[in-house]
Design an enzyme around this catalytic site. Structure first.
Site, mmCIF file in Angstrom:
data_model
loop_
_atom_site.group_PDB
_atom_site.id
_atom_site.type_symbol
_atom_site.label_atom_id
_atom_site.label_comp_id
_atom_site.label_asym_id
_atom_site.label_seq_id
_atom_site.Cartn_x
_atom_site.Cartn_y
_atom_site.Cartn_z
ATOM 1 N N TYR A 135 0.557 -1.128 -0.459
ATOM 2 C CA TYR A 135 -0.507 -0.229 0.270
ATOM 3 C C TYR A 135 0.867 1.272 0.314
ATOM 4 O O TYR A 135 0.399 2.029 -0.138
ATOM 5 C CB TYR A 135 -0.607 -0.170 1.001
ATOM 6 C CG TYR A 135 -1.970 -0.636 0.750
ATOM 7 C CD1 TYR A 135 -2.078 -2.024 -0.042
ATOM 8 C CD2 TYR A 135 -2.827 -1.177 1.986
ATOM 9 C CE1 TYR A 135 -3.165 -3.001 0.007
ATOM 10 C CE2 TYR A 135 -4.105 -2.031 1.805
ATOM 11 C CZ TYR A 135 -3.995 -2.812 0.846
ATOM 12 O OH TYR A 135 -5.221 -3.407 0.552
ATOM 13 N N LYS A 190 3.035 -14.701 2.907
ATOM 14 C CA LYS A 190 2.809 -15.057 1.620
ATOM 15 C C LYS A 190 4.315 -16.019 1.452
ATOM 16 O O LYS A 190 4.574 -15.931 -0.184
ATOM 17 C CB LYS A 190 1.807 -14.620 0.722
ATOM 18 C CG LYS A 190 1.942 -15.337 -0.930
ATOM 19 C CD LYS A 190 0.800 -16.379 -0.888
ATOM 20 C CE LYS A 190 0.481 -17.254 -2.051
ATOM 21 N NZ LYS A 190 -0.375 -18.349 -2.122
ATOM 22 N N ASP A 246 -6.105 -6.164 5.708
ATOM 23 C CA ASP A 246 -6.801 -5.243 5.216
ATOM 24 C C ASP A 246 -8.747 -6.445 4.621
ATOM 25 O O ASP A 246 -9.601 -6.616 5.168
ATOM 26 C CB ASP A 246 -6.617 -5.113 4.172
ATOM 27 C CG ASP A 246 -7.683 -3.799 3.187
ATOM 28 O OD1 ASP A 246 -8.964 -3.811 4.216
ATOM 29 O OD2 ASP A 246 -7.630 -3.357 2.488
ATOM 30 N N ASP A 250 -11.591 -7.824 7.536
ATOM 31 C CA ASP A 250 -13.301 -7.847 6.436
ATOM 32 C C ASP A 250 -14.051 -9.674 6.670
ATOM 33 O O ASP A 250 -15.364 -9.612 7.146
ATOM 34 C CB ASP A 250 -13.168 -7.237 5.350
ATOM 35 C CG ASP A 250 -13.169 -5.669 5.131
ATOM 36 O OD1 ASP A 250 -13.340 -5.242 6.227
ATOM 37 O OD2 ASP A 250 -14.297 -4.841 4.718
#
Ligand code: NAD
Length: 364
Positions: A135, A190, A246, A250
């Site tokens: 980001y 990852k 992020d 959610d």
């Protein structure tokens, strides 16, 4: 203690009002000061995070934030959009750790899209790193490709990066939070594909050596996304980078079925924090008096616990919310057959009544 109150836009003002009422009946000594943020601040001062609001947030011991945004600001240049206020506050306050509990209240198991037996008693804490990752990594942009599958074509690119100190400090937050819970951390990465996340995994493993009493497991993000819906109760504290956090936070929020119930905290290295509900400004229901204020009220409880060292007062709020749910009171987002539908203010009244020991009454 000084608390900066930033209600923001849409339902922000309605839900923060109820949280402030709840704080005011706790017999604590604190000062509050309210300021505009988001679209409301843009309308009044031409900027979503005016200097005066930022100064207030910097001077306070904690910030209670509602929500910002409205579709009508979508055409503004990016730097002036209401959501930029959150990014600005995170940056200027040095907030790097986002804590999002996903708790499934026994009274609300039916609201989840998963089977009740999978979510009953669910209590996980997602810790998302907020300052690094793809980001914010530079360089980023658009250019003409010089190599790859289509040399000469237009392309866009971002840079994923994490530094050792960024990973170390978020790992410490996770292990310390685990010590207050079931002493189990899952670090999500990852590492099988990304160099950045092999480094993440190595550094988290090194930090873990300082917490021999806490169990650490590593999990690839694709598997974590699956396990969260297959066996969510197997998790306790989950720590991960900005982008994976992020998305997974959610997903975890939805396990509980009710975004209107979920608080969050964003902390700096001294545990000063910004506390806000996990949902947005809900322009579709703003001004109707039907929004669920409980996520904001529970955010105020997190504020008392993490930034203001008032754990007993935080417990009182959380018990009051349980009592109100047990009494069958529900805003529209969590309402079901056989329960009593109430509005934003009535829900605030009921939490206040539960804290002050009065009978919970409703004016439906
Ligand atoms: P949203 O979270 O505002 O709303 C999603 C859905 O959930 C809507 O149907 C809404 O009515 C409902 N909802 C949300 N909170 C509720 C509550 N407390 N009680 C009852 N129902 C509730 O997300 P969105 O619609 O995608 O975004 C609306 C605006 O909010 C956009 O401008 C977006 O950019 C902004 N936003 C802000 C934040 C923030 O301030 N932190 C976070 C997310 C979105």
């Amino acid at each position: 203690m000084k608390i900066a109150i930033l209600p923001g836009d849409g339902i922000g003002t309605e839900i923060v009002e109820q949280a402030v009422r709840v704080l005011n009946v706790l017999d604590l000594h604190f000062e509050t000061e309210t300021a505009l943020v988001g679209g409301a601040a843009y309308e009044a001062h031409g900027h979503p995070l005016p200097e005066s609001t930022l100064k207030l947030a910097q001077a306070a011991d904690a910030v209670l934030f509602g929500a910002v945004g409205d579709w009508k600001y979508d055409k503004l240049e990016r730097a002036l959009r209401p959501e930029q206020a959150i990014l600005g506050l995170r940056k200027h306050l040095g907030l790097f750790a986002n804590l999002r509990p996903a708790l499934c209240y026994p009274q609300l198991t039916h609201a989840s899209s998963l089977k009740p037996e999978l979510v009953a008693g669910l209590d996980i804490l997602i810790i998302r790193e907020l300052t690094g990752d793809i980001y914010f990594g530079q360089p980023r942009g658009r250019r003409t490709a010089v190599d790859g599958h289509f040399p000469g074509a237009e392309e866009a690119f971002d840079t994923m990066r994490y530094s050792r100190p960024e990973i170390e400090r978020i790992a410490h937050v996770a292990f310390q939070a685990a010590r207050r819970r079931s002493r189990k951390v899952t670090s999500v990465d990852k590492a099988n594909v990304l160099e950045t996340f092999q480094f993440w995994k190595d550094v988290v493993t090194e930090v873990h050596a300082q917490y021999p009493d806490v169990e650490l497991q590593h999990m690839y993000v694709d598997n974590a996304a699956m396990q969260l819906v297959k066996a969510p109760k197997a998790f306790d504290v989950v720590v991960t980078g900005n982008m994976f956090g992020d998305i997974l936070s959610d997903e975890a929020a939805m396990l509980t079925g009710s975004i209107g119930m979920l608080p969050s905290a964003s902390l700096d290295r001294h545990n000063k924090g910004l506390y806000e509900p996990s949902h947005g400004s809900a322009p579709d229901i703003a001004g109707k008096g039907v929004a669920n204020p409980l996520a904001t009220i529970l955010s105020a409880a997190m504020m008392l616990r993490y930034s203001l060292q008032q754990a007993a007062a935080a417990d009182r709020i959380e018990s009051a919310v349980q009592a109100v749910l047990s009494a069958g009171l529900r805003t529209g987002d969590i309402w079901s057959e056989g329960t009593t539908r109430v509005g934003t203010r009535e829900m605030g009244d009921a939490v206040v009544a539960a804290i002050t020991g009065k009978t919970i009454t409703t004016r439906t």
